[in-house]
Structures are given as C-alpha cells and as structure tokens.
Write an enzyme that holds these catalytic residues in place. Sequence first.
Site, PDB file in Angstrom:
ATOM      1  N   PHE A 102      53.304  42.178  19.352  1.00 42.53           N
ATOM      2  CA  PHE A 102      53.983  43.379  19.882  1.00 42.53           C
ATOM      3  C   PHE A 102      53.198  44.650  19.549  1.00 42.53           C
ATOM      4  O   PHE A 102      53.819  45.689  19.278  1.00 42.53           O
ATOM      5  CB  PHE A 102      55.392  43.528  19.279  1.00 42.53           C
ATOM      6  CG  PHE A 102      56.321  42.363  19.469  1.00 42.53           C
ATOM      7  CD1 PHE A 102      56.395  41.691  20.677  1.00 42.53           C
ATOM      8  CD2 PHE A 102      57.160  41.949  18.447  1.00 42.53           C
ATOM      9  CE1 PHE A 102      57.273  40.631  20.859  1.00 42.53           C
ATOM     10  CE2 PHE A 102      58.046  40.896  18.610  1.00 42.53           C
ATOM     11  CZ  PHE A 102      58.099  40.222  19.823  1.00 42.53           C
ATOM     12  N   ILE A 103      51.886  44.617  19.533  1.00 42.33           N
ATOM     13  CA  ILE A 103      51.131  45.778  19.046  1.00 42.33           C
ATOM     14  C   ILE A 103      50.807  46.751  20.194  1.00 42.33           C
ATOM     15  O   ILE A 103      50.011  46.447  21.085  1.00 42.33           O
ATOM     16  CB  ILE A 103      49.843  45.337  18.298  1.00 42.33           C
ATOM     17  CG1 ILE A 103      50.207  44.336  17.185  1.00 42.33           C
ATOM     18  CG2 ILE A 103      49.105  46.558  17.736  1.00 42.33           C
ATOM     19  CD1 ILE A 103      51.291  44.802  16.203  1.00 42.33           C
TER      20      ILE A 103
ATOM     21  N   GLN B 230      85.855  62.856  41.596  1.00 46.60           N
ATOM     22  CA  GLN B 230      86.167  63.249  40.207  1.00 46.60           C
ATOM     23  C   GLN B 230      85.477  62.323  39.191  1.00 46.60           C
ATOM     24  O   GLN B 230      84.993  62.775  38.153  1.00 46.60           O
ATOM     25  CB  GLN B 230      87.673  63.241  39.972  1.00 46.60           C
ATOM     26  CG  GLN B 230      88.028  63.900  38.653  1.00 46.60           C
ATOM     27  CD  GLN B 230      89.477  63.700  38.280  1.00 46.60           C
ATOM     28  OE1 GLN B 230      89.991  62.581  38.242  1.00 46.60           O
ATOM     29  NE2 GLN B 230      90.159  64.799  38.002  1.00 46.60           N
TER      30      GLN B 230
ATOM     31  N   ILE C  19      48.921  50.387  15.197  1.00 43.19           N
ATOM     32  CA  ILE C  19      49.430  50.031  13.874  1.00 43.19           C
ATOM     33  C   ILE C  19      49.992  48.621  13.960  1.00 43.19           C
ATOM     34  O   ILE C  19      50.820  48.319  14.827  1.00 43.19           O
ATOM     35  CB  ILE C  19      50.443  51.063  13.350  1.00 43.19           C
ATOM     36  CG1 ILE C  19      50.962  50.653  11.984  1.00 43.19           C
ATOM     37  CG2 ILE C  19      51.601  51.309  14.282  1.00 43.19           C
ATOM     38  CD1 ILE C  19      51.082  51.820  11.049  1.00 43.19           C
TER      39      ILE C  19
ATOM     40  N   GLY D 165      74.204  53.934  42.391  1.00 42.47           N
ATOM     41  CA  GLY D 165      74.513  52.760  43.223  1.00 42.47           C
ATOM     42  C   GLY D 165      73.333  51.803  43.261  1.00 42.47           C
ATOM     43  O   GLY D 165      72.574  51.704  42.288  1.00 42.47           O
TER      44      GLY D 165
ATOM     45  N   GLU E 194      57.712  58.073  12.425  1.00 39.74           N
ATOM     46  CA  GLU E 194      57.724  57.306  13.677  1.00 39.74           C
ATOM     47  C   GLU E 194      59.143  57.281  14.272  1.00 39.74           C
ATOM     48  O   GLU E 194      59.318  57.353  15.486  1.00 39.74           O
ATOM     49  CB  GLU E 194      57.269  55.878  13.341  1.00 39.74           C
ATOM     50  CG  GLU E 194      56.500  55.195  14.446  1.00 39.74           C
ATOM     51  CD  GLU E 194      55.962  53.847  13.990  1.00 39.74           C
ATOM     52  OE1 GLU E 194      55.597  53.696  12.797  1.00 39.74           O
ATOM     53  OE2 GLU E 194      55.904  52.936  14.833  1.00 39.74           O
TER      54      GLU E 194
ATOM     55  N   GLU F 299      54.638  40.555  12.978  1.00 35.99           N
ATOM     56  CA  GLU F 299      53.988  39.255  13.187  1.00 35.99           C
ATOM     57  C   GLU F 299      54.959  38.336  13.925  1.00 35.99           C
ATOM     58  O   GLU F 299      56.169  38.617  13.951  1.00 35.99           O
ATOM     59  CB  GLU F 299      53.643  38.622  11.825  1.00 35.99           C
ATOM     60  CG  GLU F 299      52.650  39.461  11.050  1.00 35.99           C
ATOM     61  CD  GLU F 299      52.184  38.801   9.759  1.00 35.99           C
ATOM     62  OE1 GLU F 299      52.690  37.697   9.431  1.00 35.99           O
ATOM     63  OE2 GLU F 299      51.314  39.393   9.108  1.00 35.99           O
TER      64      GLU F 299
ATOM     65  N   GLN G 287      74.368  53.778  37.223  1.00 36.50           N
ATOM     66  CA  GLN G 287      75.569  53.397  37.971  1.00 36.50           C
ATOM     67  C   GLN G 287      75.860  54.409  39.079  1.00 36.50           C
ATOM     68  O   GLN G 287      76.225  54.039  40.197  1.00 36.50           O
ATOM     69  CB  GLN G 287      76.762  53.303  37.001  1.00 36.50           C
ATOM     70  CG  GLN G 287      78.045  52.786  37.616  1.00 36.50           C
ATOM     71  CD  GLN G 287      77.986  51.297  37.947  1.00 36.50           C
ATOM     72  OE1 GLN G 287      77.096  50.580  37.482  1.00 36.50           O
ATOM     73  NE2 GLN G 287      78.913  50.842  38.768  1.00 36.50           N
TER      74      GLN G 287
HETATM   75  C1  LIG Z   1      57.540  47.093  23.169  1.00 28.93           C
HETATM   76  C2  LIG Z   1      57.368  46.891  21.702  1.00 28.93           C
HETATM   77  C3  LIG Z   1      56.391  47.618  21.019  1.00 28.93           C
HETATM   78  C4  LIG Z   1      56.194  47.412  19.652  1.00 28.93           C
HETATM   79  N1  LIG Z   1      55.162  48.059  19.006  1.00 28.93           N
HETATM   80  C5  LIG Z   1      54.849  47.688  17.735  1.00 28.93           C
HETATM   81  C6  LIG Z   1      53.659  48.187  17.112  1.00 28.93           C
HETATM   82  O1  LIG Z   1      52.901  48.983  17.689  1.00 28.93           O
HETATM   83  N2  LIG Z   1      53.373  47.754  15.858  1.00 28.93           N
HETATM   84  C7  LIG Z   1      54.174  46.871  15.177  1.00 28.93           C
HETATM   85  O2  LIG Z   1      53.848  46.538  14.054  1.00 28.93           O
HETATM   86  N3  LIG Z   1      55.305  46.393  15.751  1.00 28.93           N
HETATM   87  C8  LIG Z   1      55.658  46.775  17.000  1.00 28.93           C
HETATM   88  N4  LIG Z   1      56.787  46.265  17.605  1.00 28.93           N
HETATM   89  C9  LIG Z   1      57.617  45.310  16.847  1.00 28.93           C
HETATM   90  C10 LIG Z   1      58.971  45.858  16.445  1.00 28.93           C
HETATM   91  O3  LIG Z   1      58.837  46.831  15.443  1.00 28.93           O
HETATM   92  C11 LIG Z   1      59.839  44.666  16.024  1.00 28.93           C
HETATM   93  O4  LIG Z   1      60.136  43.956  17.206  1.00 28.93           O
HETATM   94  C12 LIG Z   1      61.113  45.072  15.306  1.00 28.93           C
HETATM   95  O5  LIG Z   1      60.836  45.597  14.036  1.00 28.93           O
HETATM   96  C13 LIG Z   1      62.085  43.891  15.133  1.00 28.93           C
HETATM   97  O6  LIG Z   1      61.441  42.794  14.572  1.00 28.93           O
HETATM   98  P1  LIG Z   1      61.560  41.354  15.297  1.00 28.93           P
HETATM   99  O7  LIG Z   1      61.225  41.523  16.719  1.00 28.93           O
HETATM  100  O8  LIG Z   1      60.762  40.386  14.504  1.00 28.93           O
HETATM  101  O9  LIG Z   1      63.099  40.978  15.206  1.00 28.93           O
HETATM  102  P2  LIG Z   1      63.838  40.238  13.979  1.00 28.93           P
HETATM  103  O10 LIG Z   1      63.418  40.861  12.713  1.00 28.93           O
HETATM  104  O11 LIG Z   1      63.663  38.780  14.139  1.00 28.93           O
HETATM  105  O12 LIG Z   1      65.342  40.629  14.272  1.00 28.93           O
HETATM  106  C14 LIG Z   1      66.167  39.924  15.227  1.00 28.93           C
HETATM  107  C15 LIG Z   1      67.564  40.528  15.186  1.00 28.93           C
HETATM  108  O13 LIG Z   1      68.104  40.385  13.882  1.00 28.93           O
HETATM  109  C16 LIG Z   1      68.508  41.646  13.397  1.00 28.93           C
HETATM  110  N5  LIG Z   1      68.273  41.731  11.946  1.00 28.93           N
HETATM  111  C17 LIG Z   1      67.149  41.438  11.260  1.00 28.93           C
HETATM  112  N6  LIG Z   1      67.316  41.704   9.949  1.00 28.93           N
HETATM  113  C18 LIG Z   1      68.567  42.200   9.808  1.00 28.93           C
HETATM  114  C19 LIG Z   1      69.342  42.664   8.705  1.00 28.93           C
HETATM  115  N7  LIG Z   1      68.841  42.683   7.454  1.00 28.93           N
HETATM  116  N8  LIG Z   1      70.621  43.059   8.924  1.00 28.93           N
HETATM  117  C20 LIG Z   1      71.136  43.033  10.179  1.00 28.93           C
HETATM  118  N9  LIG Z   1      70.451  42.606  11.262  1.00 28.93           N
HETATM  119  C21 LIG Z   1      69.190  42.211  11.095  1.00 28.93           C
HETATM  120  C22 LIG Z   1      67.638  42.658  14.128  1.00 28.93           C
HETATM  121  O14 LIG Z   1      68.226  43.931  14.134  1.00 28.93           O
HETATM  122  C23 LIG Z   1      67.568  42.023  15.503  1.00 28.93           C
HETATM  123  O15 LIG Z   1      68.729  42.372  16.216  1.00 28.93           O
HETATM  124  C24 LIG Z   1      57.037  46.500  18.948  1.00 28.93           C
HETATM  125  C25 LIG Z   1      58.040  45.818  19.630  1.00 28.93           C
HETATM  126  C26 LIG Z   1      58.201  45.981  20.982  1.00 28.93           C
HETATM  127  C27 LIG Z   1      59.256  45.189  21.682  1.00 28.93           C
END
Ligand SMILES: Cc1cc2nc3c(=O)[nH]c(=O)nc-3n(C[C@H](O)[C@H](O)[C@H](O)COP(=O)(O)OP(=O)(O)OC[C@H]3O[C@@H](n4cnc5c(N)ncnc54)[C@H](O)[C@@H]3O)c2cc1C
Length: 388
Positions: free
Chosen positions: A164-165, A290, A131, A350, A253, A135, A347
């Site tokens: 990140f797909i 403990q 999915i 160790g 999901e 981007e 932790q």
């Molecule tokens: C291992 C892995 C697998 C993944 N698999 C998929 C996949 O199969 N398909 C897919 O489509 N995506 C996938 N993802 C993407 C994932 O869903 C996104 O990384 C996630 O939604 C966060 O988006 P971002 O990385 O762009 O972070 P950002 O949106 O840039 O966010 C950065 C920080 O800002 C915070 N933030 C953003 N908006 C707000 C808000 N409104 N209020 C407060 N805080 C906020 C976030 O919580 C985060 O801490 C995957 C990611 C990883 C790491």
Amino acid sequence: MDRLQIPLTAYESPWVNDDVRMFRNTVSQFVEKEFVPHQPRWRENRGPDAESWTNAGRAGILLADLPEEYGGGGGTFAHEAVVLEELARAGVHFGSAIQSTVAHYILGYGSEEQKRKWIPRLARGESVAAIAMSEPGAGSDLQAITTSARRDGEHYVINGSKTFITNGARADLVCLAAKTNPKAIGMRAISLIMVETKDLPGYRVGRALEKVGMHGQDTVELFFDDVRVPASNLIGGVEGRGFSQMMEQLPYERLQIAVGAVAMAEQAVAITTRYVKERKAFGKPLLDLQNTRFKLAECKTNAQVGRVFLDNCIERFIAGRLDEPSTAMAKYWLTESQCRIVDECLQLHGGYGYMTEYPIARMWADARVQRIYAGSNEIMKELIAWSL
Ligand SMILES: Cc1cc2nc3c(=O)[nH]c(=O)nc-3n(C[C@H](O)[C@H](O)[C@H](O)COP(=O)(O)OP(=O)(O)OC[C@H]3O[C@@H](n4cnc5c(N)ncnc54)[C@H](O)[C@@H]3O)c2cc1C
C-alpha cells in the site's frame, strides 16, 4: 474537475493572512493549469506524470512548510494546508503530502548532512519520496512488522516487503521502517532507514494496486531482497528510535488528511448546490424540494462545524500546541463527516452521481480510504480513549 470557489464573505480561516492568500493564488493557478487537464491520463496510468514533480517543485508547491535553508518554502503549516486544500478541491491526488512528511522526518531527526543531501532535492521535485511502514501482515500493529535491516559492517542488509505504498512507483527515496534488532522488546526493535532506490540491487517495485478510488495516485508493493544500504542512512543516528519517531510524526500526516477531508466536503456541497439548481424534476429545480434543501443544509452545517474545528487544530499546530487526542479526533471525525457529506451529495445527483465522469462519483470513491490510512479511525478512537 470543475472547481467552484467557496464564497469568502461567509467565513475565512483565521490562519489565512495576505501571504497565505497570495500563495493560494499561485497554487490554485498551478493546479488548474498543470494538473487538472491531465487527470484522465493520470487515472489511466495509475499515477502522475514524471514531470509533474519537477513542475510542482519549480512552482514552489512542494515542501511549503520546510525551512528555506533546505530549499523548502519557508512557510508554516498554513502553506501546507493551502496546497492540500487546492489539490482536494480540484480532485487531484498528488503525493505532495507524503513528500512533505518524509522531509519532516529528515528535518526532525536527520543529521545536517542528511538534511542537505535529501531535502533540497525533494523540494525541487528531483526526488520523489515514499514512506514504507505497512506490510502485508502488519498495518495498524506496526510493532509486528517483519522487514529486517541487519547491520553488516558499514551497511544494512534489508529483507522483507511493504504494501500500500503511496508514491512507491516513482519513489527514489523511501523512508523505511525496519527491525534493526528483532530481539529488542516491542518498539525498540524498529528504526527508520532512508533507502535510495535508483539502480539498487535487490529492490523491486511490485504491480500498481487496483484501488476503489484515487486512481491518479500510485500505490504499490515494494520488495527488498538482500538490499544493501549505507549504515549512515539510518535516521537519527541511533537504532531503535523508529517507532517513537513515527508516533511523533504521524499527527502531522493525520492533520494533512483532516485538511483534505474538510476541503473535499466543502467542494462536494458547492458542486451539489449548483447541480440541484440546474437539474429539474416534476417541472422545477431539485432545490425547490424540501428534502434537497434540508439535506444540503445539513451537509453545509456539518462541513462548517468541521471547518471550525479543523481551523482550531491548525492554529494550535502552528503554535506547537496541538495535542495527540485532538489530532486523532480531527482525523477520525472529519473523515467520517467527509464520507457522510459526499454520500448525501451523491444521492442528490441521482443516477448521474454514480457515473465516474461526474466529480461527485469520484469523490465518493476517493473519500473512503480516508477512514483507513495513516492509522484507521478505530485506532484514532483508541488514541482518544487513552486520554479519558
Ligand atoms: C490507498 C492507500 C494508501 C496507503 N499509503 C500508505 C503509505 O504510503 N505508507 C504506508 O506505510 N502505508 C500506507 N497505507 C496503509 C495504511 O496505513 C493501512 O492500510 C492502515 O494502517 C490499516 O492497516 P491494515 O490495512 O493492515 O489493516 P488492519 O490493521 O489489518 O486492520 C483491519 C481492521 O481492524 C481494525 N483494527 C486493527 N487494530 C485494531 C484495534 N487495536 N482496535 C480496534 N480495531 C482495530 C482496523 O481499524 C481495521 O478496521 C495505505 C493504505 C491505502 C489503502
């Protein structure tokens, strides 16, 4: 990973019946025999073997909660949960959850023809699904995606990139979020289109991304350069519904992630309990200290509290009564709890806890992303806050 069974006498989830128990046996034996021995290779190759998908399909592990008439297991979310739990306890990262998620999009919004074309192949593992929402410039803020799908006669022409797909390296069926109408306001611009990627001109899979953990699962970038896809691959038949479809399906999901979180936390407590009984310091087992007993008592309590809340969510989900704030609470709280528990357990190991040959070290690295993907925990708190 060395797996310990959680004693069943203490507590058994209320959604487990004889049928689910039997299914758990099948899944657990399959995972132990077919997946566990190959984990070092999966980790080295940054993804599962190709045949792991068809093997899982043959064993009935895939699409456990999809209807039988489309080749699924005909079970409920209880069956899906069992698969997720057994994989998590074994320390195996296999994208069957994504496979199920994509199948649910097709089941929920696809035409009869689309269901018959794609779901049985996913159930047999002959097709691997991904999915693609995120981007490089848009993750949490999905309305800001820029991948476009321009209608051109009987086709869509797709341009853009995704990152990140999960499952992306092997996926031959990508459920893609793209803007079909960039001029439309906000969420109405987005549609979901199924992209059949085999030998597709203009489609390219990028490098395997180097992650902190979950090395046995493939996570990649995808590139679309004037990719032509039949217009009939639009999910739901009408453009502009993609965003609401994602909002409806993301809770599924998120519940999957919560299931994995609790199973891993329970497994961390189990393996650490065994470790501290064997490891000695100052002439006696660590468990005689403990601090060790209290830390493990806290971890076990947290895992158990989480389990009961999760079970409540699972039961409500199966009954069709799980609300969005509760799902967000489950994803947020249970993954935070998982990370705290795994960290405490590390932790207690160790220095050995920091060695990747020890399961607890891998769990620690694997757990971290649970608080980020499928909607970060900050976004979960927003969803909960909207209900205040
Ligand atoms: C291992 C892995 C697998 C993944 N698999 C998929 C996949 O199969 N398909 C897919 O489509 N995506 C996938 N993802 C993407 C994932 O869903 C996104 O990384 C996630 O939604 C966060 O988006 P971002 O990385 O762009 O972070 P950002 O949106 O840039 O966010 C950065 C920080 O800002 C915070 N933030 C953003 N908006 C707000 C808000 N409104 N209020 C407060 N805080 C906020 C976030 O919580 C985060 O801490 C995957 C990611 C990883 C790491």
